[in-house]
Design a protein around this motif. Structure first.
Motif, short mmCIF file in Angstrom:
data_model
loop_
_atom_site.label_atom_id
_atom_site.label_comp_id
_atom_site.label_asym_id
_atom_site.label_seq_id
_atom_site.Cartn_x
_atom_site.Cartn_y
_atom_site.Cartn_z
N ARG A 82 0.83 -1.20 0.00
CA ARG A 82 0.00 0.00 0.00
C ARG A 82 0.87 1.25 0.00
O ARG A 82 1.67 1.46 0.91
CB ARG A 82 -0.91 0.00 1.23
N GLU A 133 -5.87 5.96 -3.06
CA GLU A 133 -5.28 4.67 -2.73
C GLU A 133 -4.54 4.09 -3.94
O GLU A 133 -5.07 4.09 -5.06
CB GLU A 133 -6.35 3.68 -2.25
N MET A 186 -2.40 0.49 -4.59
CA MET A 186 -1.99 -0.77 -3.99
C MET A 186 -1.64 -1.78 -5.07
O MET A 186 -2.26 -1.81 -6.12
CB MET A 186 -3.09 -1.32 -3.08
#
Length: 825
Positions: A536, A575, A577
């Protein structure tokens, strides 16, 4: 030679936690412990011997748990006087004391008992207590439980004598690599009402609140697990002793860590690791956070407020968040006005504060609950009182220090106020509170909903833009390759953020596998049972979308048994990831440099890892469709599967070379100190030979078991490369071999690997072999190997005078062009 080999196999530090057969639990004048020897308690619960803390070469005598996989030292003898070599001996002196001697027979540490007898012996008990006793009678002369370090074990006593001031207390380590006495201590303060204290440099840092014959009432109810089995005993001769028993778990204990927190630690047999809970977890736990007559509530913002009827002593400082100046009374008490001859008024009253941590410096009396209030009211000096079952009547006559509001449990504290303060508060409280709450909640809800809508809208637009640019082939501006235009983000499976959050238990700390320059890596389990590793991107990371897309593009096109497999990615809002196959044995550095996981890496496994890394690198440089320069090859980027087969990972900084490219320059050097080649670190030039240099460092680390960057405090060597070069020149290369793998049968193969490693770390790239030649050398396909030249980074830097500094500047800078800024990871 064979005898020497056997001795080396027995060379273990404390953290290796190896069982060596029949346990010997006693030390006598004729049966000493010589480094690296040890003794084991009768039930094999604890081990006593020499050890070196993590990232330290100093040697200490310590006690640690014998039969668990994670090395945990619970007591250190010579914590202030370490040995700097392996010549130490623990023995019984002629006078009967337990002593630690160095190679010159100088006493570095002693039990220092004045009533010792010559006929004595020391025994390690299953409780973790090391006792010095008279042989014939068994009378205990000295015990380690009377001189604890940072651990409180079952049956150990922390005590204070209020008459003599003598204390048995816990003291923190200076750091995880330095067991000398640190900043914090933990002991019992028996004055007035017994309490437990953590001190920082002799000043109160944390306070438990009074003891009620079962628990400390200043610890919130959710933390009562810390007090299971505790007892506090008054021997009626001035000594108060705190101890605990826990019969269901041999390994449960408490630790005072280097940050001043008390940890409750018990062994989780499923995870094979310690489960740790902290005793103090909020800012309000710091002693006197809000000053005199202030109250701390971690649920409020700001956390400090003046008690009702009081106002800030220094309003300006208070508004700035400097609350230590405290508060002062707003209205003089009626009984004080009577004393000074002022005009009388209504009687004072008491304001009830629910669920409070009672302040420090309480006076105690035998008054019953019904009489406690009147007793305080009749005494004009009494400004507060409280009654608690198991303690009795408590009252305060000075400043109220270290009061705290709890969300559960706590004590009802009654504060003395002038009648006007009571009335005003009671009349206005409901109206003001309800109005403020409704207004504040409405504004917060509206603001929050608006913020969420704006954030989602921006994130959606940003994500659509990034994916659109990526699909159009715009990435080739950043990552030059003829093949990149063919890469589409749709080729990688896209994972939903909520699905990954569920798989990792909302990225819980217990699932965290590690952390690097990119961000954190978490273990997860999908709904179908497949285990994954989720990388992440941290919002504060120096790396960003460029490295994220770079890794996705590079590794999605690579397929090799020694490269980690990418399963998909997630791009939602802010985000970023990447989802990989899960590697149960984590990374190579966890085995190579963590003493507690040292045992499985024998030479066959290490050589298999070396060959696997070489094959993976050969695939990247020569055999893959895309020619890749990794640029950050290091031990922490080599992952191990369940059979300890290596897989190269972390392609965030990798670069793709065109077919006719041999080297490239960059203005942004990203890598790890100790693994970067000199031409890359200084000039920003990188090529296949840059990876070969990193591989050479890694090879020498695997053979020696030492970190290349672990020589900072060494006066002679700057790095492992310097040590290896000195031993090579003195024809003593065998001394570089890790004692754990030193066997005559493998010696020639290991020495060959050292020579290959030195050839890989030559200062100039033209002198280094290609990875294909390196692999052939390792397989012994090339018999006659050249002698290595002096490696890079072998000597310590010395301060340059003005003239030499200018000369160096003229070498490194041409036409006043600014050189690359190195960004270490």
């Amino acid at each position: 030679m064979r005898l020497h080999s056997k001795r080396n196999l027995l060379y273990v530090l404390c953290c290796f936690c190896l069982n060596l057969g029949v346990a010997i639990d006693t030390i006598t004048s004729s049966q000493s412990i010589k480094d690296p020897g040890n003794i084991v308690s009768n039930g094999s619960v604890f081990k006593l011997g020499f050890f070196s803390p993590v990232n330290s070469t100093n040697r200490y005598i310590g006690i640690w748990y014998s039969n668990i996989s994670v090395c945990t030292v619970v007591w250190v003898a010579n914590r202030e006087t370490p040995l700097n070599d392996s010549s130490g001996v623990l023995t019984i002196s002629e006078g009967g004391n337990l002593v630690v001697l160095d190679g010159k027979k100088v006493i570095l540490w002693s039990s220092n008992v004045t009533n010792s007898v010559a006929n004595s012996s020391a025994q390690l008990l299953d409780s973790g207590n090391l006792v010095l006793q008279e042989k014939t009678t068994g009378t205990i002369i000295w015990e380690s439980f009377q001189l604890p370090c940072d651990r409180l074990l079952p049956s150990m006593k922390i005590s204070t004598n209020q008459r003599t001031g003598n204390k048995v207390q816990l003291t923190s380590w200076q750091s995880p690599s330095d067991p000398s006495i640190g900043s914090f201590s933990f002991n019992i303060q028996p004055l007035n009402l017994p309490q437990a204290f953590i001190w920082k440099y002799g000043s109160p840092y944390w306070r438990s609140g009074p003891w009620n014959k079962r628990t400390f009432i200043g610890i919130p109810s959710e933390d009562y697990q810390f007090q299971d089995g505790f007892s506090l005993i008054n021997d009626q001769e001035g000594t108060f002793s705190l101890s605990f028993t826990y019969v269901t778990d041999l390994f449960l204990h408490f630790a005072l860590n280097t940050n001043g927190n008390i940890e409750q630690r018990f062994w989780d047999y499923e995870k094979e690791d310690w489960e740790v809970s902290l005793l103090s977890q909020t800012e309000c736990d710091f002693y006197g956070k809000c000053g005199a007559f202030g109250s701390c509530d971690s649920q409020n913002t700001p956390i400090c407020s003046c008690l009702q009827g009081f106002e800030p002593k220094n309003t300006k400082e208070w508004n700035r968040g400097n609350w230590t100046s405290g508060c002062v009374r707003r209205t003089q008490l009626q009984c004080e006005r009577v004393k000074t001859g002022s005009e009388g008024s209504k009687m004072d009253g008491f304001l009830k504060l629910n669920m409070m941590k009672v302040p420090d410096f309480a006076d105690w009396s035998r008054a019953l609950e019904a009489d406690c209030r009147q007793q305080c009211l009749d005494n004009c000096s009494c400004i507060a009182y409280a009654y608690y079952t198991g303690i009795g009547c408590m009252s305060w006559t000075g400043s109220l220090i270290d009061a705290q509001k709890f969300s559960k449990a706590g004590v009802d504290l009654y504060i003395r106020l002038a009648d006007s303060d009571l009335v005003t508060k009671q009349d206005m409280k409901k109206i003001v509170t309800i109005t403020v709450i409704i207004g504040t909640v409405s504004i917060l809800i509206c603001t929050y909903l608006l913020w969420r809508w704006i954030a989602k809208h921006k994130a959606r637009k940003k994500q659509q833009k990034e994916i659109l640019l990526f699909n159009k082939g715009e990435a080739h501006k950043t990552f030059p390759s003829d093949n990149l235009n063919q890469v589409k983000v749709q080729e990688l499976p896209l994972f939903n953020f909520e699905k990954l959050a569920s798989a990792t238990n909302n990225f819980h700390l217990s699932n965290k596998l590690g952390q690097g320059g990119f961000g954190s890596v978490y273990k997860g389990k999908l709904s179908d049972g497949q285990e994954i590793a989720v990388k992440r991107l941290s919002r504060t990371s120096a790396q960003g979308f460029e490295e994220f897309m770079n890794e996705a593009v590079v590794i999605s096109k690579l397929q090799h048994r020694n490269l980690v497999s990418l399963l998909g990615c997630c791009v939602e809002g802010e985000e970023r990831m990447l989802i990989y196959e899960y590697m149960p044995n984590k990374s190579l550095d966890a085995f190579l440099f963590d003493p507690c996981k040292y045992e499985p890496l024998d030479w066959r496994k290490r050589f298999n890892i070396i060959e696997g890394i070489g094959r993976g690198l050969l695939y990247l440089h020569r055999d893959s469709r895309l020619r890749i320069i990794h640029r950050d090859l290091k031990a922490s980027n080599i992952l191990l599967d369940k059979e300890l087969n290596p897989k190269i990972s972390d392609f965030g900084t990798a670069r793709i070379f065109r077919g006719n490219e041999d080297q490239a320059n960059t203005r942004r050097v990203i890598g790890t100190y100790g693994y970067m080649s000199p031409e890359y670190a200084i000039e920003g030039r990188f090529s296949e030979k840059s990876d070969v240099f990193s591989f050479g460092v890694l090879l020498l680390e695997i053979v020696s078991g030492k970190k290349n960057t672990g020589f900072y405090n060494d006066e002679e060597f700057l790095s492992l490369l310097g040590l290896a070069w000195k031993l090579w020149n003195s024809d003593n290369t065998v001394a570089l071999i890790d004692p754990m793998i030193s066997e005559p049968f493998f010696e020639m193969e290991i020495l060959r690997c050292i020579q290959v490693g030195l050839l890989c770390v030559q200062e100039f790239s033209k002198d280094r072999p290609t990875i294909s030649i390196v692999v052939s050398m390792l397989k012994s396909e090339i018999v006659d190997m050249p002698r290595p030249k002096k490696p890079a980074f072998t000597e310590r830097l010395v301060a340059l005078n003005t003239e030499s500094s200018q000369h160096r500047k003229s070498i490194l800078s041409v036409n006043n062009v600014t050189m690359t800024m190195v960004q270490g990871r």
